[in-house]
Motif scaffolding. Structure first.
Motif, short mmCIF file in Angstrom:
data_model
loop_
_atom_site.label_atom_id
_atom_site.label_comp_id
_atom_site.label_asym_id
_atom_site.label_seq_id
_atom_site.Cartn_x
_atom_site.Cartn_y
_atom_site.Cartn_z
N ARG A 48 23.05 30.63 120.86
CA ARG A 48 24.49 30.36 120.92
C ARG A 48 25.18 31.37 121.81
O ARG A 48 25.05 32.57 121.62
CB ARG A 48 25.12 30.40 119.52
CG ARG A 48 24.60 29.37 118.56
CD ARG A 48 24.88 27.96 119.05
NE ARG A 48 26.30 27.63 119.02
CZ ARG A 48 26.88 26.75 119.86
NH1 ARG A 48 26.18 26.18 120.81
NH2 ARG A 48 28.16 26.48 119.75
N SER A 108 27.03 35.12 120.87
CA SER A 108 26.63 35.59 119.54
C SER A 108 26.26 37.06 119.53
O SER A 108 26.22 37.69 118.47
CB SER A 108 25.44 34.76 119.03
OG SER A 108 24.26 35.07 119.77
N THR A 148 25.32 25.22 106.19
CA THR A 148 26.58 25.67 105.59
C THR A 148 26.43 27.11 105.14
O THR A 148 25.41 27.47 104.53
CB THR A 148 26.97 24.78 104.40
OG1 THR A 148 27.12 23.43 104.84
CG2 THR A 148 28.29 25.25 103.78
N LEU A 196 28.25 31.70 110.55
CA LEU A 196 29.19 30.91 109.75
C LEU A 196 29.83 31.77 108.68
O LEU A 196 29.25 32.75 108.22
CB LEU A 196 28.46 29.74 109.07
CG LEU A 196 27.89 28.64 109.98
CD1 LEU A 196 26.94 27.75 109.20
CD2 LEU A 196 29.01 27.81 110.61
N SER A 222 32.22 26.47 105.49
CA SER A 222 32.10 26.47 106.95
C SER A 222 30.70 26.01 107.31
O SER A 222 29.72 26.56 106.82
CB SER A 222 32.36 27.88 107.48
OG SER A 222 32.10 27.95 108.87
N SER A 223 30.60 24.98 108.16
CA SER A 223 29.31 24.38 108.47
C SER A 223 29.18 24.11 109.96
O SER A 223 30.18 24.04 110.69
CB SER A 223 29.13 23.05 107.73
OG SER A 223 29.32 23.19 106.34
N MET A 224 27.93 23.95 110.40
CA MET A 224 27.66 23.45 111.74
C MET A 224 26.69 22.28 111.63
O MET A 224 25.78 22.29 110.79
CB MET A 224 27.09 24.54 112.65
CG MET A 224 25.71 25.03 112.32
SD MET A 224 25.16 26.44 113.35
CE MET A 224 25.35 25.78 115.00
N ARG A 229 28.85 20.51 116.26
CA ARG A 229 30.16 20.46 115.61
C ARG A 229 30.27 21.57 114.57
O ARG A 229 29.31 21.86 113.87
CB ARG A 229 30.38 19.11 114.91
CG ARG A 229 30.53 17.92 115.83
CD ARG A 229 30.74 16.65 115.01
NE ARG A 229 31.08 15.51 115.84
CZ ARG A 229 30.21 14.67 116.38
NH1 ARG A 229 28.90 14.87 116.17
NH2 ARG A 229 30.59 13.66 117.12
N TYR A 230 31.45 22.15 114.47
CA TYR A 230 31.76 23.09 113.41
C TYR A 230 32.77 22.43 112.48
O TYR A 230 33.78 21.89 112.94
CB TYR A 230 32.31 24.40 113.98
CG TYR A 230 31.26 25.23 114.67
CD1 TYR A 230 30.49 26.14 113.96
CD2 TYR A 230 31.01 25.08 116.03
CE1 TYR A 230 29.50 26.90 114.58
CE2 TYR A 230 30.03 25.83 116.66
CZ TYR A 230 29.28 26.73 115.93
OH TYR A 230 28.31 27.47 116.55
N GLU A 247 35.06 22.80 108.96
CA GLU A 247 35.63 23.55 107.83
C GLU A 247 36.14 22.53 106.82
O GLU A 247 36.92 21.64 107.18
CB GLU A 247 36.76 24.46 108.28
CG GLU A 247 37.34 25.29 107.15
CD GLU A 247 38.39 26.27 107.63
OE1 GLU A 247 39.59 26.04 107.34
OE2 GLU A 247 38.02 27.26 108.28
#
Length: 333
Positions: free
Chosen positions: A203, A206, A276, A284, A297-299, A309-310, A312
């Motif tokens: 990513r 990061s 998550t 996250l 909070s998830s991806m 996608r992120y 909330e």
């Protein structure tokens, strides 16, 4: 023969699975009970998995049926309608992190077409090296750690001093850590949970460039699924812990010297991944609580589209508990 592919983004259904597991585990953060946290997450994840429109089989799970009453290897999951898929689950990547309230605990699920995920057999551990898309062709697990650092630095167009490598803080890694530091690179040591840093390595922004070291084989397959979505790369080699385990692998037809590429670990072309956060981390945020519920909070990712996608999400406990027997409220006891 063309494999049957899912025609919908199942990652958007999987995120409900990881949210449920993270919410259940969130009640146990900092309570010093790894077993309680893991069981809560397993119960919540198993309940939600059967709502996903898939004909799934657990390939990477909690272990063999005799050891794990649910989410065991070979267990059928999903609604039974929809595409046939392999399923990899880790209700909590970082049970100790959860129990002591440390960062980077996640709940994760990955899917791929049936028959495309690597089954590790008796191999509990594997040696791994992972990096993002800009260094995907630079990795060579057979080379010394310092050589991999130099190769990745060259691919990124930077000096080795600008490379950051995440390694599990284990006695077995002392020589590796020394080699990486001698190359000039920075080493970030972690105590548990190497799925999050493997993803972070792929990513942008990061601060992590590579993951190295010997860690869990199931986590390796799950991380490979995420890296497949992100365009990163991973190489692995099975790491038997004993002569008995080595013999089991040989008897099972495994080549323990073989370098496993990303395609070996997950050969599917339509891979789905969801994670998550349970505790706050670089990837996250963890589960947060309010008077009425919680925030997650998830991806979510899909390899075929390359979409990341992120998400909330706000969860109201009163409504959640109308259709679930799982308790998501944070314990005050």
């Amino acid at each position: 023969m063309e494999r049957e592919r899912p025609d919908r983004n199942l990652a958007l259904e999987l995120v409900r699975v990881t949210e449920a597991a993270a919410l259940a585990a969130g009640r146990w953060v900092g309570r010093g009970d790894k077993t309680g946290a893991d069981q809560a997450a397993v119960d919540a994840m198993r309940l939600m998995l059967d709502t996903v429109a898939m004909d799934g089989v657990i390939v990477i799970g909690e272990g063999e049926k005799d050891e794990a009453p649910m989410l065991y290897n070979g267990e059928p999951v999903g609604s039974g309608t929809g595409p046939p898929v392999d399923v990899a689950v880790d209700p909590i990547d970082g049970t100790r992190l959860t129990s002591v309230g440390q960062p980077n605990a996640l709940s994760v699920v990955a899917l791929a077409e049936r028959g495309t995920m690597f089954f590790p057999g008796a191999a509990v551990y594997m040696e791994k090296v992972a990096a993002g898309p800009d260094a995907a062709d630079a990795l060579d697990i057979t080379a010394p750690p310092e050589e991999n650092v130099r190769r990745v630095a060259k691919a990124k167009g930077v000096s080795p001093e600008e490379i950051t490598v995440v390694i599990l803080d284990r006695d077995r890694h002392h020589e590796m850590i020394s080699g990486v530091r001698e190359s000039g690179a920075r080493v970030f040591l972690i105590t548990d949970g190497d799925v999050a840093p493997a993803i972070a390595a792929a990513r942008p922004g990061s601060g992590i460039d590579m993951l190295m070291g010997i860690g869990g084989t199931p986590e390796g397959v799950i991380a490979a699924s995420a890296l497949k979505c992100l365009g990163g790369q991973m190489q692995g080699r099975l790491y038997p812990r004993s002569d008995d385990e080595r013999q089991q692998l040989l008897d099972g037809g495994y080549d323990i010297e073989r370098v496993l590429t990303l395609e070996d670990l997950v050969s599917g072309q339509d891979v789905f991944f969801a994670a998550t956060g349970i505790t706050d981390g670089a990837l996250l945020r963890g589960v947060g609580y309010s008077a009425l519920g919680a925030v997650t909070s998830s991806m979510v990712m899909r390899s075929r589209s390359g979409t990341v996608r992120y998400i909330e999400a706000n969860h109201e406990f009163e409504k959640l508990e109308r259709f679930s027997s799982v308790s998501y409220r944070r314990s005050r006891g």
